[in-house]
Design a protein around this motif. Structure first.
Motif, PDB file in Angstrom:
ATOM      1  N   ALA A  93       0.833  -1.202   0.000  1.00  0.00           N
ATOM      2  CA  ALA A  93       0.000   0.000   0.000  1.00  0.00           C
ATOM      3  C   ALA A  93       0.869   1.254   0.000  1.00  0.00           C
ATOM      4  O   ALA A  93       0.573   2.230  -0.699  1.00  0.00           O
ATOM      5  N   GLU A  94       1.931   1.244   0.764  1.00  0.00           N
ATOM      6  CA  GLU A  94       2.847   2.389   0.799  1.00  0.00           C
ATOM      7  C   GLU A  94       3.653   2.477  -0.505  1.00  0.00           C
ATOM      8  O   GLU A  94       3.917   3.573  -1.004  1.00  0.00           O
ATOM      9  N   TRP A  95       4.024   1.327  -1.071  1.00  0.00           N
ATOM     10  CA  TRP A  95       4.828   1.303  -2.300  1.00  0.00           C
ATOM     11  C   TRP A  95       4.061   1.904  -3.471  1.00  0.00           C
ATOM     12  O   TRP A  95       4.631   2.556  -4.332  1.00  0.00           O
ATOM     13  N   TRP A 144      13.046  -9.959   3.909  1.00  0.00           N
ATOM     14  CA  TRP A 144      13.938  -9.207   3.043  1.00  0.00           C
ATOM     15  C   TRP A 144      13.232  -8.868   1.745  1.00  0.00           C
ATOM     16  O   TRP A 144      12.281  -9.516   1.337  1.00  0.00           O
ATOM     17  N   ILE A 145      13.720  -7.804   1.120  1.00  0.00           N
ATOM     18  CA  ILE A 145      13.144  -7.286  -0.111  1.00  0.00           C
ATOM     19  C   ILE A 145      14.225  -7.334  -1.172  1.00  0.00           C
ATOM     20  O   ILE A 145      15.334  -6.825  -0.964  1.00  0.00           O
ATOM     21  N   LEU A 183       6.505   0.104  10.570  1.00  0.00           N
ATOM     22  CA  LEU A 183       7.692  -0.599  10.096  1.00  0.00           C
ATOM     23  C   LEU A 183       7.622  -0.811   8.580  1.00  0.00           C
ATOM     24  O   LEU A 183       8.616  -0.603   7.871  1.00  0.00           O
ATOM     25  N   ALA A 184       6.458  -1.172   8.074  1.00  0.00           N
ATOM     26  CA  ALA A 184       6.297  -1.389   6.635  1.00  0.00           C
ATOM     27  C   ALA A 184       6.429  -0.085   5.866  1.00  0.00           C
ATOM     28  O   ALA A 184       7.022  -0.055   4.777  1.00  0.00           O
ATOM     29  N   GLU A 185       5.889   0.997   6.405  1.00  0.00           N
ATOM     30  CA  GLU A 185       6.005   2.293   5.731  1.00  0.00           C
ATOM     31  C   GLU A 185       7.450   2.756   5.655  1.00  0.00           C
ATOM     32  O   GLU A 185       7.903   3.245   4.618  1.00  0.00           O
ATOM     33  N   SER A 186       8.187   2.601   6.753  1.00  0.00           N
ATOM     34  CA  SER A 186       9.596   3.005   6.720  1.00  0.00           C
ATOM     35  C   SER A 186      10.418   2.056   5.849  1.00  0.00           C
ATOM     36  O   SER A 186      11.371   2.482   5.189  1.00  0.00           O
ATOM     37  N   ALA A 187      10.035   0.778   5.795  1.00  0.00           N
ATOM     38  CA  ALA A 187      10.733  -0.174   4.926  1.00  0.00           C
ATOM     39  C   ALA A 187      10.501   0.172   3.458  1.00  0.00           C
ATOM     40  O   ALA A 187      11.421   0.072   2.637  1.00  0.00           O
TER      41      ALA A 187
END
Length: 149
Positions: free
Chosen positions: A66-68, A94-95, A117-121
């Motif tokens: 969603a952030e991406w 990992w991405i 955490l997902a938004e900052s990642a």
């Protein structure tokens, strides 16, 4: 003695060939104008794949994606989200972009902070990928392929 299939095929082909110029003459050729000539798509559209196993991993992936989607130009890049769960240490996530691991992190046991955490990642992975793209444009080496920088 001629083959039986050949004796059937020859009249069929000759009738088709005789009718073909008549069909081609009746169909007008489309006019080619500047409006009908289009440039080929030069952008490659990327995707984000997710190989998450745990509930926390799926939640992280949903927030990350969603952030991406909000990142400018993020739709051009293909990413892979991967997870390795561990009962003792939590989940390792990992991405990957191309053949490179651009980000690696440990998911916390509590799911409360997964969204931030997902938004900052997503932001960190995006900046890393932009850096990789800048590096590819600056460095040209005939011995390396595009994904080997």
């Amino acid at each position: 003695m001629p083959h039986p299939a050949r004796s059937l095929l020859v009249p069929l082909l000759s009738s088709l060939l005789a009718a073909w110029p008549a069909c081609a003459a009746t169909a007008p050729a489309p006019a080619v104008t500047d409006a009908t000539v289009q440039e080929p798509l030069t952008e490659a559209w990327g995707i984000v794949t997710s190989q998450m196993v745990t509930v926390a991993g799926h939640e992280f992936a949903n927030h990350f994606i969603a952030e991406w989607r909000d990142k400018p130009g993020g739709e051009r890049y293909t990413l892979a989200l991967r997870e390795r769960p561990s009962a003792r240490w939590g989940s390792l996530v990992w991405i990957e972009f191309g053949q490179q691991r651009v980000l690696q992190l440990q998911l916390p046991p509590a799911r409360a902070g997964l969204k931030t955490l997902a938004e900052s990642a997503a932001e960190s992975a995006y900046q890393t990928i932009l850096d990789i793209e800048r590096q590819r444009r600056l460095v040209s080496d005939a011995d390396l392929a595009a994904d080997e920088f």
